[in-house]
Motif scaffolding. Structure first.
Motif, PDB file in Angstrom:
ATOM      1  N   MET A 167       0.836  -1.170   0.000  1.00 55.29           N
ATOM      2  CA  MET A 167       0.000   0.000   0.000  1.00 55.29           C
ATOM      3  C   MET A 167       0.877   1.227   0.000  1.00 55.29           C
ATOM      4  O   MET A 167       1.974   1.216   0.505  1.00 55.29           O
ATOM      5  CB  MET A 167      -0.892  -0.052   1.239  1.00 55.29           C
ATOM      6  CG  MET A 167      -1.838   1.072   1.378  1.00 55.29           C
ATOM      7  SD  MET A 167      -3.088   1.471   0.123  1.00 55.29           S
ATOM      8  CE  MET A 167      -2.836   0.526  -1.283  1.00 55.29           C
ATOM      9  N   THR A 168       0.330   2.306  -0.537  1.00 54.58           N
ATOM     10  CA  THR A 168       1.091   3.536  -0.661  1.00 54.58           C
ATOM     11  C   THR A 168       0.314   4.707  -0.111  1.00 54.58           C
ATOM     12  O   THR A 168      -0.911   4.689  -0.083  1.00 54.58           O
ATOM     13  CB  THR A 168       1.387   3.837  -2.132  1.00 54.58           C
ATOM     14  OG1 THR A 168       0.149   4.085  -2.780  1.00 54.58           O
ATOM     15  CG2 THR A 168       2.112   2.714  -2.793  1.00 54.58           C
ATOM     16  N   ALA A 169       1.038   5.690   0.279  1.00 59.09           N
ATOM     17  CA  ALA A 169       0.381   6.944   0.629  1.00 59.09           C
ATOM     18  C   ALA A 169       0.009   7.641  -0.664  1.00 59.09           C
ATOM     19  O   ALA A 169       0.723   7.553  -1.652  1.00 59.09           O
ATOM     20  CB  ALA A 169       1.321   7.813   1.449  1.00 59.09           C
ATOM     21  N   LEU A 170      -1.108   8.337  -0.644  1.00 57.17           N
ATOM     22  CA  LEU A 170      -1.528   9.018  -1.857  1.00 57.17           C
ATOM     23  C   LEU A 170      -0.563  10.101  -2.300  1.00 57.17           C
ATOM     24  O   LEU A 170      -0.433  10.364  -3.474  1.00 57.17           O
ATOM     25  CB  LEU A 170      -2.920   9.643  -1.669  1.00 57.17           C
ATOM     26  CG  LEU A 170      -4.067   8.695  -1.877  1.00 57.17           C
ATOM     27  CD1 LEU A 170      -5.382   9.408  -1.683  1.00 57.17           C
ATOM     28  CD2 LEU A 170      -4.026   8.058  -3.239  1.00 57.17           C
ATOM     29  N   TYR A 204       7.321   5.060  -9.598  1.00 56.08           N
ATOM     30  CA  TYR A 204       6.186   4.164  -9.775  1.00 56.08           C
ATOM     31  C   TYR A 204       5.169   4.320  -8.646  1.00 56.08           C
ATOM     32  O   TYR A 204       3.965   4.180  -8.860  1.00 56.08           O
ATOM     33  CB  TYR A 204       6.621   2.704  -9.966  1.00 56.08           C
ATOM     34  CG  TYR A 204       6.778   1.892  -8.712  1.00 56.08           C
ATOM     35  CD1 TYR A 204       5.718   1.102  -8.249  1.00 56.08           C
ATOM     36  CD2 TYR A 204       7.968   1.892  -7.983  1.00 56.08           C
ATOM     37  CE1 TYR A 204       5.865   0.341  -7.097  1.00 56.08           C
ATOM     38  CE2 TYR A 204       8.113   1.142  -6.845  1.00 56.08           C
ATOM     39  CZ  TYR A 204       7.058   0.370  -6.404  1.00 56.08           C
ATOM     40  OH  TYR A 204       7.183  -0.383  -5.260  1.00 56.08           O
ATOM     41  N   ILE A 205       5.630   4.659  -7.448  1.00 58.32           N
ATOM     42  CA  ILE A 205       4.724   4.897  -6.320  1.00 58.32           C
ATOM     43  C   ILE A 205       3.943   6.195  -6.560  1.00 58.32           C
ATOM     44  O   ILE A 205       2.745   6.273  -6.292  1.00 58.32           O
ATOM     45  CB  ILE A 205       5.499   4.963  -4.986  1.00 58.32           C
ATOM     46  CG1 ILE A 205       6.167   3.630  -4.677  1.00 58.32           C
ATOM     47  CG2 ILE A 205       4.597   5.409  -3.850  1.00 58.32           C
ATOM     48  CD1 ILE A 205       5.217   2.502  -4.338  1.00 58.32           C
ATOM     49  N   ALA A 222       7.419   9.560 -17.935  1.00 54.61           N
ATOM     50  CA  ALA A 222       7.994   8.418 -17.229  1.00 54.61           C
ATOM     51  C   ALA A 222       8.391   7.322 -18.216  1.00 54.61           C
ATOM     52  O   ALA A 222       7.933   7.286 -19.356  1.00 54.61           O
ATOM     53  CB  ALA A 222       6.980   7.865 -16.234  1.00 54.61           C
ATOM     54  N   ASN A 223       9.224   6.439 -17.749  1.00 55.63           N
ATOM     55  CA  ASN A 223       9.607   5.272 -18.518  1.00 55.63           C
ATOM     56  C   ASN A 223       8.415   4.304 -18.552  1.00 55.63           C
ATOM     57  O   ASN A 223       7.795   4.066 -17.509  1.00 55.63           O
ATOM     58  CB  ASN A 223      10.816   4.618 -17.837  1.00 55.63           C
ATOM     59  CG  ASN A 223      11.357   3.439 -18.592  1.00 55.63           C
ATOM     60  OD1 ASN A 223      10.628   2.554 -19.011  1.00 55.63           O
ATOM     61  ND2 ASN A 223      12.670   3.427 -18.751  1.00 55.63           N
ATOM     62  N   ALA A 260       4.409   0.361 -16.135  1.00 58.52           N
ATOM     63  CA  ALA A 260       4.010  -1.055 -16.079  1.00 58.52           C
ATOM     64  C   ALA A 260       4.140  -1.589 -14.656  1.00 58.52           C
ATOM     65  O   ALA A 260       3.291  -2.367 -14.199  1.00 58.52           O
ATOM     66  CB  ALA A 260       4.851  -1.886 -17.043  1.00 58.52           C
ATOM     67  N   LYS A 261       5.156  -1.161 -13.940  1.00 61.97           N
ATOM     68  CA  LYS A 261       5.348  -1.598 -12.545  1.00 61.97           C
ATOM     69  C   LYS A 261       4.212  -1.074 -11.668  1.00 61.97           C
ATOM     70  O   LYS A 261       3.690  -1.800 -10.820  1.00 61.97           O
ATOM     71  CB  LYS A 261       6.700  -1.112 -12.024  1.00 61.97           C
ATOM     72  CG  LYS A 261       7.045  -1.603 -10.638  1.00 61.97           C
ATOM     73  CD  LYS A 261       8.461  -1.202 -10.256  1.00 61.97           C
ATOM     74  CE  LYS A 261       8.817  -1.744  -8.885  1.00 61.97           C
ATOM     75  NZ  LYS A 261      10.196  -1.426  -8.502  1.00 61.97           N
ATOM     76  N   ALA A 262       3.820   0.172 -11.873  1.00 61.49           N
ATOM     77  CA  ALA A 262       2.700   0.739 -11.115  1.00 61.49           C
ATOM     78  C   ALA A 262       1.419  -0.030 -11.416  1.00 61.49           C
ATOM     79  O   ALA A 262       0.668  -0.399 -10.505  1.00 61.49           O
ATOM     80  CB  ALA A 262       2.535   2.219 -11.448  1.00 61.49           C
ATOM     81  N   TYR A 263       1.164  -0.276 -12.685  1.00 67.18           N
ATOM     82  CA  TYR A 263      -0.032  -1.026 -13.077  1.00 67.18           C
ATOM     83  C   TYR A 263      -0.009  -2.446 -12.512  1.00 67.18           C
ATOM     84  O   TYR A 263      -1.034  -2.965 -12.083  1.00 67.18           O
ATOM     85  CB  TYR A 263      -0.171  -1.049 -14.592  1.00 67.18           C
ATOM     86  CG  TYR A 263      -0.857   0.151 -15.193  1.00 67.18           C
ATOM     87  CD1 TYR A 263      -1.398   1.159 -14.414  1.00 67.18           C
ATOM     88  CD2 TYR A 263      -0.974   0.267 -16.572  1.00 67.18           C
ATOM     89  CE1 TYR A 263      -2.030   2.245 -14.981  1.00 67.18           C
ATOM     90  CE2 TYR A 263      -1.609   1.354 -17.150  1.00 67.18           C
ATOM     91  CZ  TYR A 263      -2.137   2.341 -16.349  1.00 67.18           C
ATOM     92  OH  TYR A 263      -2.778   3.418 -16.914  1.00 67.18           O
TER      93      TYR A 263
END
Length: 118
Positions: A1-4, A12-13, A46-47, A52-55
């Motif tokens: 989970m990430t902070a908004l 990526y976050i 972005a690259n 893709a990592k975020a998705y």
């Protein structure tokens, strides 16, 4: 989970936070297609591998599904699941730091609420 919103987070976050906010606002609803990896990468400078990592993290968490050859789609219930996860993360991670900072500055609830009205 990430902070908004976390300025010192990896790209990526940050991208994940951008998409999370869009889902929570209702910009992307259940069944909606997310922008392609290339489109989102171009929009944010972005690259594509970073996008893709975020998705992939959304897929791993069960918020989206990939339809081969078509794209990535928001799953039913994703917004509510995401809201619950983000609330939990905020209360565990962000709020203690904010609360401590408020105490350090000698602020109280009325100071904060008064400022909100301005």
């Amino acid at each position: 989970m990430t902070a908004l919103n976390s300025e010192d987070s990896p790209v990526y976050i940050k991208l994940r936070a951008t998409i999370s906010a869009a889902i929570l606002r209702g910009d992307f609803r259940a069944g909606d297609q997310l922008p392609s990896v290339r489109a989102l990468a171009a929009e944010h400078g972005a690259n594509p591998l970073t996008v893709a990592k975020a998705y992939q993290s959304f897929q791993d968490d069960g918020y989206v599904e990939v339809r081969r050859g078509v794209g990535m789609f928001v799953l039913a219930g994703a917004a509510e699941k995401l809201r619950i996860a983000e609330r939990d993360h905020f209360l565990r991670t962000s709020w203690p730091r904010i609360r401590d900072h408020i105490a350090l500055l000698g602020l109280n609830a009325s100071d904060l609420l008064e400022r909100e009205r301005v």
